[in-house]
Design an enzyme around this catalytic site. Structure first.
Site, PDB file in Angstrom:
ATOM      1  N   SER A 178      -1.069   1.003   0.868  1.00 19.81           N
ATOM      2  CA  SER A 178      -2.010   1.363  -0.204  1.00 19.81           C
ATOM      3  C   SER A 178      -3.294   0.548  -0.271  1.00 19.81           C
ATOM      4  O   SER A 178      -4.197   0.902  -1.020  1.00 19.81           O
ATOM      5  CB  SER A 178      -1.302   1.293  -1.561  1.00 19.81           C
ATOM      6  OG  SER A 178      -0.409   2.368  -1.694  1.00 19.81           O
ATOM      7  N   LYS A 230      -7.625  -2.557  -9.400  1.00 21.76           N
ATOM      8  CA  LYS A 230      -6.732  -1.391  -9.431  1.00 21.76           C
ATOM      9  C   LYS A 230      -5.953  -1.399 -10.749  1.00 21.76           C
ATOM     10  O   LYS A 230      -5.472  -2.469 -11.182  1.00 21.76           O
ATOM     11  CB  LYS A 230      -5.778  -1.492  -8.238  1.00 21.76           C
ATOM     12  CG  LYS A 230      -4.839  -0.323  -8.039  1.00 21.76           C
ATOM     13  CD  LYS A 230      -3.965  -0.580  -6.806  1.00 21.76           C
ATOM     14  CE  LYS A 230      -3.094   0.607  -6.441  1.00 21.76           C
ATOM     15  NZ  LYS A 230      -2.305   0.348  -5.208  1.00 21.76           N
ATOM     16  N   SER A 243      -2.677   4.112  -2.288  1.00 18.71           N
ATOM     17  CA  SER A 243      -2.919   4.420  -3.681  1.00 18.71           C
ATOM     18  C   SER A 243      -4.129   3.725  -4.299  1.00 18.71           C
ATOM     19  O   SER A 243      -4.559   4.111  -5.395  1.00 18.71           O
ATOM     20  CB  SER A 243      -1.679   4.057  -4.497  1.00 18.71           C
ATOM     21  OG  SER A 243      -1.382   2.674  -4.391  1.00 18.71           O
TER      22      SER A 243
END
Lengths: 458, 62
Positions: free
Chosen positions: A179, A80, A155
């Site tokens: 997330s 990420k 996310s």
């Protein structure tokens, strides 16, 4: 497409070790599939093709010399784009950081590299990780491999979507209100938010430091355990916890309140069926009560907004025009919130945590839904939840944020598909420090319910 | 509330447009209202806040 691109790490690793498959061959195939799917899925901010191939060649040479580092050696892995990777920009999903190039790896990334993982690139996320759609105003929306008109969740959206699509085998995510678990559930993969600070946050750009957790996403629970052995610097601990196979002696708590209030009927049906399945195996199911659950989001909101605004303050003053409107509104609210609200929320949070711990004192884990609905359409601002209209963000993170407030470990594991063919998630929450039992419960369901390693149509 | 926020934002050096001030006012009203409802009837001083949850110096920062 190569069939082995969809294998779990636990099946791939022995073939790499035995040199029946080569890390270079696997990485090259993963890069080719990424090139094919990226126009449709938009998983990456920065694809590190050359570095990945170089790491794969190095892994291949080491394995050939008999220097196999473990099951992540030579395995394509996603990161990420809020974790520092030396020499590669960390954008955090924002143009404000487009020129930020760290000179060292985040601690978690360094552990993955030491375990031999092949870093494929930096993956797209919700702007500043402050949201759950991964519809990024600067980089475009990440799309769900199960239906590209739907969000992947967030996310950590790019990370989950790429695992589901077969372009990486696992990924590194962060979870401040859900997330890791939200995109895992909506993309049909597994995800673990470990106990607070079990995996170090060093070199991970923060959203809200007291709520941020670092953890893995992968195709199966065993693969989560493989990742955790490396990420927690505890070789054999989590894979060892699963070595005994499914556990049928677990005591499973089902909260009476909150988790069942606003739920899509298909989610309710799938999660209740999963709990009945565990009960049918011999696990003991009992109700527990946590009255403060109803106020989870009320307690979380002042904390996440205040901490995020504190970190963003210089740019909120100097570069507000470089934020998307949705995230800017939340940060500005956080900047204007009285300090007393933050402190009172933290005091309430301690009571919330005590209540959570008490509920878990008589059971091993809690079993609840991960997300109240299947993946909503890209761009939707509201969603119908069993006849009630809810704002998308308020709906999507309402069942995951309690474990962030408590700091307790929580996993999501696929528990079937909706009538529209969208994945649904079962969430398992455990006691602080008891991540192994959370993985055991998720593994027990996954291994006995027959729905593991779902494959999307892309 | 909007007028108070305008002064407060100016004091903090936060450039905010009228619509942003209006949005912030709505968000604050909701957030503070929800927090007050959560705290209603509870002794907030019954438990210490979790001191372990501190920012870490080694956290990532650009």
């Amino acid at each position: 497409m190569k069939e082995w691109l969809h294998w779990p790490i636990a099946e791939l690793a022995p073939r790499l070790r035995a040199r029946e498959l080569s890390p270079v061959e696997v990485t090259r195939a993963a890069l080719e599939r990424t090139a094919d799917l990226e126009p449709r899925l938009n998983c990456y901010v920065t694809l590190m093709a050359e570095a990945a191939l170089a790491a794969a060649r190095s892994a291949e040479a080491e394995i050939a010399r008999g220097q196999w580092r473990g099951p992540l050696h030579g395995v394509p892995f996603g990161i990420k784009d809020l974790f520092d990777v030396a020499g590669v920009p960390t954008t955090f999903g924002s143009p404000i950081l487009k020129d930020y190039v760290p000179n060292r790896d985040a601690a978690s990334v360094a552990r993955l590299k030491a375990a031999g993982a092949v870093i494929m690139g930096k993956q797209l996320l919700h702007e500043w990780a402050f949201g759950i759609t991964s519809n990024n105003p600067h980089f475009g929306p990440v799309r769900n491999p199960w239906n590209t008109d739907r969000i992947p969740g967030g996310s950590s959206g790019g990370t989950a979507a790429s695992i589901a699509a077969g372009t990486t085998y696992a990924g590194l995510g962060s979870d401040t209100g859900g997330s890791i678990r939200i995109p895992a559930a909506l993309c049909g993969v597994a995800g673990l938010k470990p106990t607070y600070d079990l995996v170090p946050r060093t070199g991970a750009l923060p959203l809200a430091w007291s709520l941020d957790h670092v953890g893995p996403l992968a195709r199966t629970v065993m693969d989560l355990a493989i990742c955790m052995d490396a990420l927690a610097a505890a070789p054999g601990t989590y894979t060892g916890a699963l070595a005994g196979g499914p556990r049928t002696d677990l005591r499973i708590g089902v909260p009476r309140e909150y988790f069942w209030d606003h739920l899509d009927p298909e989610v309710r049906s799938a999660v209740l069926a999963a709990i009945r399945h565990l009960e049918g195996l011999g696990c003991r199911v009992q109700e527990v009560s946590m009255p403060l659950l109803a106020h989870s989001q009320a307690i979380l909101s002042p904390i996440i907004s205040s901490e995020a605004a504190a970190w963003h303050e210089p740019w909120l003053k100097a570069r507000p025009q470089d934020y998307g409107g949705e995230v800017l509104a939340r940060l500005q609210m956080g900047a204007l919130l009285p300090a007393t609200a933050y402190l009172q929320a933290q005091r309430l949070r301690q009571q919330f945590r005590d209540e959570f711990a008490a509920a878990l004192s008589g059971v091993d884990v809690l079993a609840v839904p991960t997300v109240p609905v299947p993946a909503p359409p890209v761009g939707a601002t509201a969603v119908d939840v069993g006849g009630t209209t809810m704002e998308v963000r308020a709906c999507i993170n309402r069942l995951t944020c309690p474990a962030n407030l408590a700091g307790f470990p929580a996993a999501s594991v696929p528990c079937g598909l909706s009538g529209d063919g969208l994945p649904l998630g079962l969430q398992i929450i455990g006691r602080a420090g008891d991540d192994a039992t959370v993985l055991q419960a998720a593994y027990t369901y996954e291994q006995t319910a027959g729905g593991r390693n779902l494959r999307p149509p892309v | 509330m909007k007028e108070s926020l305008r002064l407060w934002a100016a004091a903090l050096g936060l450039p905010m447009s009228e619509p942003q001030l209006e949005q912030a006012a709505r968000n604050l009203e909701t957030t503070l209202g929800n927090l007050a409802r959560a705290a209603a009837g509870r002794d907030l001083w019954a438990a210490e806040p979790p001191l372990a949850y501190q920012p870490q110096a080694e956290e990532g920062r650009p």
